[in-house]
Design a protein around this motif. Sequence first.
Motif, PDB file in Angstrom:
ATOM      1  N   ILE A 116      -6.386   5.771  -1.366  1.00  0.00           N
ATOM      2  CA  ILE A 116      -6.843   4.558  -0.675  1.00  0.00           C
ATOM      3  C   ILE A 116      -5.178   3.959  -0.220  1.00  0.00           C
ATOM      4  O   ILE A 116      -4.217   3.342  -0.686  1.00  0.00           O
ATOM      5  N   PHE A 117      -5.240   3.022   0.876  1.00  0.00           N
ATOM      6  CA  PHE A 117      -3.556   2.387   0.979  1.00  0.00           C
ATOM      7  C   PHE A 117      -4.243   1.197   2.326  1.00  0.00           C
ATOM      8  O   PHE A 117      -5.942   0.964   2.392  1.00  0.00           O
ATOM      9  N   TRP A 118      -3.134   0.412   2.042  1.00  0.00           N
ATOM     10  CA  TRP A 118      -3.265  -0.226   3.258  1.00  0.00           C
ATOM     11  C   TRP A 118      -1.423  -0.060   4.159  1.00  0.00           C
ATOM     12  O   TRP A 118      -1.016   0.079   3.396  1.00  0.00           O
ATOM     13  N   TYR A 119      -1.516  -0.579   5.883  1.00  0.00           N
ATOM     14  CA  TYR A 119      -0.885  -0.235   6.491  1.00  0.00           C
ATOM     15  C   TYR A 119       0.420  -1.449   5.575  1.00  0.00           C
ATOM     16  O   TYR A 119       1.844  -1.189   6.440  1.00  0.00           O
ATOM     17  N   GLY A 120      -0.034  -2.234   5.449  1.00  0.00           N
ATOM     18  CA  GLY A 120       0.770  -3.381   5.726  1.00  0.00           C
ATOM     19  C   GLY A 120       1.362  -3.799   3.747  1.00  0.00           C
ATOM     20  O   GLY A 120       2.160  -4.538   3.460  1.00  0.00           O
ATOM     21  N   CYS A 121       0.875  -3.217   2.632  1.00  0.00           N
ATOM     22  CA  CYS A 121       1.432  -2.570   1.712  1.00  0.00           C
ATOM     23  C   CYS A 121       2.375  -2.125   1.490  1.00  0.00           C
ATOM     24  O   CYS A 121       2.992  -1.239   2.234  1.00  0.00           O
ATOM     25  N   PRO A 122       3.666  -3.162   1.258  1.00  0.00           N
ATOM     26  CA  PRO A 122       5.239  -1.530   0.642  1.00  0.00           C
ATOM     27  C   PRO A 122       4.566  -1.585  -0.428  1.00  0.00           C
ATOM     28  O   PRO A 122       5.778  -0.653   0.447  1.00  0.00           O
ATOM     29  N   HIS A 123       4.353  -1.395  -0.782  1.00  0.00           N
ATOM     30  CA  HIS A 123       4.304  -0.048  -2.023  1.00  0.00           C
ATOM     31  C   HIS A 123       3.486   1.103  -1.395  1.00  0.00           C
ATOM     32  O   HIS A 123       3.618   2.533  -1.370  1.00  0.00           O
ATOM     33  N   CYS A 124       2.878   0.928  -0.510  1.00  0.00           N
ATOM     34  CA  CYS A 124       1.756   2.178  -0.002  1.00  0.00           C
ATOM     35  C   CYS A 124       3.378   2.626   1.035  1.00  0.00           C
ATOM     36  O   CYS A 124       3.525   4.217   1.169  1.00  0.00           O
ATOM     37  N   TYR A 125       3.927   1.714   1.417  1.00  0.00           N
ATOM     38  CA  TYR A 125       4.626   2.078   3.064  1.00  0.00           C
ATOM     39  C   TYR A 125       5.694   2.960   1.723  1.00  0.00           C
ATOM     40  O   TYR A 125       6.267   3.933   2.563  1.00  0.00           O
ATOM     41  N   ILE A 131       5.271  -1.477  11.180  1.00  0.00           N
ATOM     42  CA  ILE A 131       5.219  -3.377  10.140  1.00  0.00           C
ATOM     43  C   ILE A 131       6.578  -3.275   8.703  1.00  0.00           C
ATOM     44  O   ILE A 131       6.769  -4.531   9.066  1.00  0.00           O
ATOM     45  N   HIS A 132       6.965  -2.234   8.874  1.00  0.00           N
ATOM     46  CA  HIS A 132       8.109  -2.768   7.833  1.00  0.00           C
ATOM     47  C   HIS A 132       9.047  -2.287   8.244  1.00  0.00           C
ATOM     48  O   HIS A 132      10.509  -3.470   7.276  1.00  0.00           O
ATOM     49  N   GLN A 133       9.298  -2.113   9.248  1.00  0.00           N
ATOM     50  CA  GLN A 133      10.618  -1.548   9.728  1.00  0.00           C
ATOM     51  C   GLN A 133      11.194  -2.719  10.598  1.00  0.00           C
ATOM     52  O   GLN A 133      12.144  -3.411  10.657  1.00  0.00           O
ATOM     53  N   ASP A 134       9.975  -2.811  11.846  1.00  0.00           N
ATOM     54  CA  ASP A 134      10.500  -3.832  13.274  1.00  0.00           C
ATOM     55  C   ASP A 134       9.967  -4.748  12.170  1.00  0.00           C
ATOM     56  O   ASP A 134      10.066  -5.522  13.492  1.00  0.00           O
ATOM     57  N   HIS A 135       9.355  -4.798  11.169  1.00  0.00           N
ATOM     58  CA  HIS A 135       8.484  -6.496  11.101  1.00  0.00           C
ATOM     59  C   HIS A 135       7.728  -7.185  11.728  1.00  0.00           C
ATOM     60  O   HIS A 135       7.537  -8.457  12.192  1.00  0.00           O
ATOM     61  N   LYS A 136       6.773  -5.835  12.693  1.00  0.00           N
ATOM     62  CA  LYS A 136       5.030  -6.521  13.201  1.00  0.00           C
ATOM     63  C   LYS A 136       4.396  -6.462  12.802  1.00  0.00           C
ATOM     64  O   LYS A 136       4.392  -5.791  11.788  1.00  0.00           O
ATOM     65  N   ARG A 137       3.354  -7.209  12.870  1.00  0.00           N
ATOM     66  CA  ARG A 137       2.538  -7.944  12.308  1.00  0.00           C
ATOM     67  C   ARG A 137       0.837  -6.363  12.274  1.00  0.00           C
ATOM     68  O   ARG A 137       0.672  -6.007  12.194  1.00  0.00           O
ATOM     69  N   MET A 138       1.190  -6.168  13.907  1.00  0.00           N
ATOM     70  CA  MET A 138       0.310  -4.816  14.099  1.00  0.00           C
ATOM     71  C   MET A 138      -1.481  -5.339  13.475  1.00  0.00           C
ATOM     72  O   MET A 138      -1.677  -4.490  12.908  1.00  0.00           O
ATOM     73  N   ALA A 165     -18.123   1.836   0.105  1.00  0.00           N
ATOM     74  CA  ALA A 165     -18.685   1.619  -0.670  1.00  0.00           C
ATOM     75  C   ALA A 165     -18.057   2.719  -1.893  1.00  0.00           C
ATOM     76  O   ALA A 165     -18.460   2.520  -2.917  1.00  0.00           O
ATOM     77  N   LYS A 166     -17.242   3.695  -0.939  1.00  0.00           N
ATOM     78  CA  LYS A 166     -16.641   4.253  -1.872  1.00  0.00           C
ATOM     79  C   LYS A 166     -15.624   3.349  -2.847  1.00  0.00           C
ATOM     80  O   LYS A 166     -15.560   4.269  -4.077  1.00  0.00           O
ATOM     81  N   ILE A 167     -14.699   2.817  -1.743  1.00  0.00           N
ATOM     82  CA  ILE A 167     -13.408   2.276  -2.886  1.00  0.00           C
ATOM     83  C   ILE A 167     -14.254   1.066  -4.120  1.00  0.00           C
ATOM     84  O   ILE A 167     -13.774   1.347  -4.969  1.00  0.00           O
ATOM     85  N   ARG A 168     -15.091   0.858  -3.765  1.00  0.00           N
ATOM     86  CA  ARG A 168     -15.904   0.397  -4.982  1.00  0.00           C
ATOM     87  C   ARG A 168     -16.381   1.052  -5.842  1.00  0.00           C
ATOM     88  O   ARG A 168     -17.235   0.359  -7.120  1.00  0.00           O
ATOM     89  N   ALA A 169     -16.997   1.896  -5.945  1.00  0.00           N
ATOM     90  CA  ALA A 169     -18.113   3.418  -6.687  1.00  0.00           C
ATOM     91  C   ALA A 169     -16.815   3.867  -7.440  1.00  0.00           C
ATOM     92  O   ALA A 169     -16.285   4.476  -8.387  1.00  0.00           O
ATOM     93  N   TYR A 170     -15.790   3.723  -6.724  1.00  0.00           N
ATOM     94  CA  TYR A 170     -14.026   4.292  -7.524  1.00  0.00           C
ATOM     95  C   TYR A 170     -13.685   3.368  -8.570  1.00  0.00           C
ATOM     96  O   TYR A 170     -13.517   3.457  -9.708  1.00  0.00           O
ATOM     97  N   GLY A 171     -13.775   1.847  -8.325  1.00  0.00           N
ATOM     98  CA  GLY A 171     -13.325   0.777  -9.507  1.00  0.00           C
ATOM     99  C   GLY A 171     -11.986   0.357  -8.793  1.00  0.00           C
ATOM    100  O   GLY A 171     -11.852  -0.140  -9.792  1.00  0.00           O
ATOM    101  N   ALA A 172     -11.644   0.775  -7.672  1.00  0.00           N
ATOM    102  CA  ALA A 172     -10.207   0.552  -7.549  1.00  0.00           C
ATOM    103  C   ALA A 172      -9.814  -0.371  -7.103  1.00  0.00           C
ATOM    104  O   ALA A 172     -11.206  -1.563  -6.180  1.00  0.00           O
ATOM    105  N   ARG A 173      -8.950  -1.733  -7.786  1.00  0.00           N
ATOM    106  CA  ARG A 173      -8.436  -2.796  -7.053  1.00  0.00           C
ATOM    107  C   ARG A 173      -7.131  -3.102  -6.275  1.00  0.00           C
ATOM    108  O   ARG A 173      -7.285  -4.334  -6.102  1.00  0.00           O
ATOM    109  N   GLY A 174      -6.718  -2.277  -6.086  1.00  0.00           N
ATOM    110  CA  GLY A 174      -5.659  -2.542  -5.449  1.00  0.00           C
ATOM    111  C   GLY A 174      -4.823  -0.789  -4.504  1.00  0.00           C
ATOM    112  O   GLY A 174      -5.361  -0.111  -4.730  1.00  0.00           O
ATOM    113  N   VAL A 175      -4.098  -1.607  -3.799  1.00  0.00           N
ATOM    114  CA  VAL A 175      -3.227  -0.162  -3.546  1.00  0.00           C
ATOM    115  C   VAL A 175      -1.618   0.105  -3.926  1.00  0.00           C
ATOM    116  O   VAL A 175      -1.392  -0.657  -4.109  1.00  0.00           O
TER     117      VAL A 175
END
Length: 209
Positions: free
Chosen positions: A50-59, A116-123, A161-171
């Motif tokens: 589970i990820f988000w392109y804007g998340c530095p930790h995911c990056y 997003i993280h190197q070129d600092h584009k919002r995308m 629906a799946k992410i809610r079922a997993y109980g995930a609260r962050g990425v």
Amino acid sequence: MKKLFSALMVALLLPIASAWAQDYSDGNGYTTIKNPVRTANPDKVEVVEIFWYGCPHCYSLDPITQAWKKTIADDVDFKYMPAVFGRNWLAHAKAFHVADILGVEEKLHADLFNAIHQDHKRMNSEDELAEFFTNYGVSEDEFRKQYNSFAVNSRLSQADAKIRAYGARGVPGLIVNGKYLVTAATAGGNNNIYSVVDYLIEQERQASK
């Protein structure tokens, strides 16, 4: 003296060896999902990131994920699942699903992180993403058609629906076989996440025998 030195070295290394041999458990490395979520293929061990392109930790995790993916066995089924925990996450999630549907996800995944993280584009606008996709042989018309399609919206709903079922609260978060949630917090950092994932994969293999 040599025997004494050897004994001292063994004594010093025992705690390290013990840490390496340590078994993980619920609350120590991972969290057990209260109600297991059905996986797509019961014949394989499913791993979902589970990820988000804007998340530095995911990056930061992505190069580790890419290296780990090259080592997985045939009985492991890995997939990405973009989360939408905020309004500005939606465009990135839709972009992932468009790329997956059009067969260009492998080509642009790391590049979108870098933009997003190197070129600092919002995308995070349809126009910006449409232009970005043209670098991978996708016309702006085709991108917009898919971006606003029923297929993409259905995938968003299913993922939510799946992410809610997993109980995930962050990425980022790794779900192993619909039963376990592994995060940097539970694993002790990004660098240890896949050690825990590998441990759980082996646990699931043994349980299925």
